[in-house]
Motif scaffolding. Sequence first.
Motif, PDB file in Angstrom:
ATOM      1  N   SER A 133      23.845  52.197  29.988  1.00 27.65           N
ATOM      2  CA  SER A 133      22.771  52.849  29.238  1.00 27.65           C
ATOM      3  C   SER A 133      21.444  52.769  29.986  1.00 27.65           C
ATOM      4  O   SER A 133      20.626  53.686  29.925  1.00 27.65           O
ATOM      5  CB  SER A 133      22.645  52.229  27.850  1.00 27.65           C
ATOM      6  N   GLY A 134      21.218  51.657  30.715  1.00 27.00           N
ATOM      7  CA  GLY A 134      20.000  51.559  31.521  1.00 27.00           C
ATOM      8  C   GLY A 134      19.971  52.597  32.630  1.00 27.00           C
ATOM      9  O   GLY A 134      18.928  53.223  32.897  1.00 27.00           O
ATOM     10  N   ALA A 135      21.128  52.813  33.299  1.00 32.75           N
ATOM     11  CA  ALA A 135      21.198  53.858  34.323  1.00 32.75           C
ATOM     12  C   ALA A 135      20.975  55.232  33.717  1.00 32.75           C
ATOM     13  O   ALA A 135      20.301  56.099  34.300  1.00 32.75           O
ATOM     14  CB  ALA A 135      22.556  53.791  35.024  1.00 32.75           C
ATOM     15  N   THR A 145      16.536  65.313  42.502  1.00 37.52           N
ATOM     16  CA  THR A 145      17.134  64.836  41.252  1.00 37.52           C
ATOM     17  C   THR A 145      18.566  64.362  41.471  1.00 37.52           C
ATOM     18  O   THR A 145      18.982  63.321  40.945  1.00 37.52           O
ATOM     19  CB  THR A 145      17.109  65.956  40.199  1.00 37.52           C
ATOM     20  N   ARG A 146      19.319  65.098  42.249  1.00 44.43           N
ATOM     21  CA  ARG A 146      20.705  64.696  42.518  1.00 44.43           C
ATOM     22  C   ARG A 146      20.754  63.407  43.341  1.00 44.43           C
ATOM     23  O   ARG A 146      21.630  62.564  43.133  1.00 44.43           O
ATOM     24  CB  ARG A 146      21.439  65.823  43.245  1.00 44.43           C
ATOM     25  N   ILE A 198      21.856  57.591  43.574  1.00 49.56           N
ATOM     26  CA  ILE A 198      21.428  56.222  43.870  1.00 49.56           C
ATOM     27  C   ILE A 198      21.531  55.338  42.634  1.00 49.56           C
ATOM     28  O   ILE A 198      22.031  54.201  42.691  1.00 49.56           O
ATOM     29  CB  ILE A 198      19.976  56.230  44.420  1.00 49.56           C
ATOM     30  N   VAL A 199      21.064  55.842  41.500  1.00 48.82           N
ATOM     31  CA  VAL A 199      21.144  55.066  40.257  1.00 48.82           C
ATOM     32  C   VAL A 199      22.595  54.781  39.899  1.00 48.82           C
ATOM     33  O   VAL A 199      22.941  53.673  39.461  1.00 48.82           O
ATOM     34  CB  VAL A 199      20.416  55.817  39.121  1.00 48.82           C
ATOM     35  N   ALA A 200      23.467  55.772  40.079  1.00 40.60           N
ATOM     36  CA  ALA A 200      24.882  55.570  39.765  1.00 40.60           C
ATOM     37  C   ALA A 200      25.500  54.505  40.663  1.00 40.60           C
ATOM     38  O   ALA A 200      26.263  53.643  40.198  1.00 40.60           O
ATOM     39  CB  ALA A 200      25.642  56.894  39.906  1.00 40.60           C
ATOM     40  N   VAL A 202      27.005  50.985  39.318  1.00 37.99           N
ATOM     41  CA  VAL A 202      28.387  50.580  39.578  1.00 37.99           C
ATOM     42  C   VAL A 202      28.430  49.224  40.270  1.00 37.99           C
ATOM     43  O   VAL A 202      29.252  48.353  39.939  1.00 37.99           O
ATOM     44  CB  VAL A 202      29.108  51.655  40.407  1.00 37.99           C
ATOM     45  N   ALA A 203      27.533  49.022  41.232  1.00 41.27           N
ATOM     46  CA  ALA A 203      27.488  47.728  41.928  1.00 41.27           C
ATOM     47  C   ALA A 203      27.132  46.604  40.958  1.00 41.27           C
ATOM     48  O   ALA A 203      27.741  45.523  40.989  1.00 41.27           O
ATOM     49  CB  ALA A 203      26.482  47.797  43.070  1.00 41.27           C
TER      50      ALA A 203
END
Length: 369
Positions: free
Chosen positions: A91-93, A132-133, A138-140, A144-145
């Motif tokens: 949810s933070g991402a 944006t992509r 990067i956020v994804a 995941v990490a």
Amino acid sequence: MDTALRPLPVVGGAVLLTLLAGWVADLLLRRTDAHHSETPLWGLLRRCRPPLQAVLLASVLRGTYRETRWRTVEEHAAGIGQFLSLVLIGSGAWLVTRIASAVVESTFARYAATTRDPARVRRVRTQVTLITRIVTAIVAVVAVAAALLTFPALRTVGTSMLASAGIIGIVAGIAAQSTLGNLFAGFQIAFGDMVRIGDTVVVDGEWGVVEEVTLTFLAVRTWDERRLTMPVSYFTGRPFENWSRGGAQMTGSVFLDLDHSAPLDAMRRRTEEILADCPAWDGRDWNLAVTDTTPSTIRVRAVVTAKDADDLWTVRCTVRERLVAWLVEQHPHALPRIATSHAVPSPREAHATHAASRYGDESARTGRG
């Protein structure tokens, strides 16, 4: 019964707190948007309400789920805590992605509202889309990490993973050469101003408009509503036509093959009338002249202008159709004709024909005598 109801105050309080916080945040953003209508940022930030509530709910439950004093929760405390941590990370991402998207979109909207050059607007739009992509990717990856690090087993083998990271990186780089090539080609297209969203291009003989640009592929919408999906490396390694580069205004030609007796002055007057009655013509320029001649026809070229490729197509079709219809109705002699005549015989055939004719004449005279 009391044991079964113990989770209700914790869960119910967390839900109520989340709903209240979301309502307050939406109310503040709505009032701020009403007082600052010059920017769409605050209105776009209202789309962040669902992820914000998810973050708040996961955070509150993560910190208070042990207070339920429920045997089931105590027995599975580690698993529940890890699950809530994963929900909080996801949810933070989601929230960070929504906020970044709102900021980027509002910046582009303000720029587009104050810029009158369509080419610059398309260029910035392409760059904004790729930015944006990139932020989303990067956020994804970070999310995941972070999610993987919540598993104790992965933390235990972290040292060995770091030791083999160099070899894995080399193997991954070799395996992903084409992907990395497209990635860098996407940066080159976005910031090198080679092609932009909304540009009219001709690729492999196909005419279309650039509809989408990503880090790996580019989509072109053709005139018949087909979609050509091509790797972005194609546009950095091969030549292509970009009709929108340097401005959307375009000049086109209409060719007619006519007879030598075509009334050129009357055609010029008729072309001017057709263009004056055509809304797609931008009024910049036009011309009509003979550009070539053959023993049987002349080639007449009408040059017209329009504000973009779509209007140019309309103007060309209109001039061609109306000029041909006018010639058929008013000057049919100006249409191309095929001259026909008797075939010229060869010398041997001519001699044989002449001899037969003389023999026939002599026979006729002999018969009359």
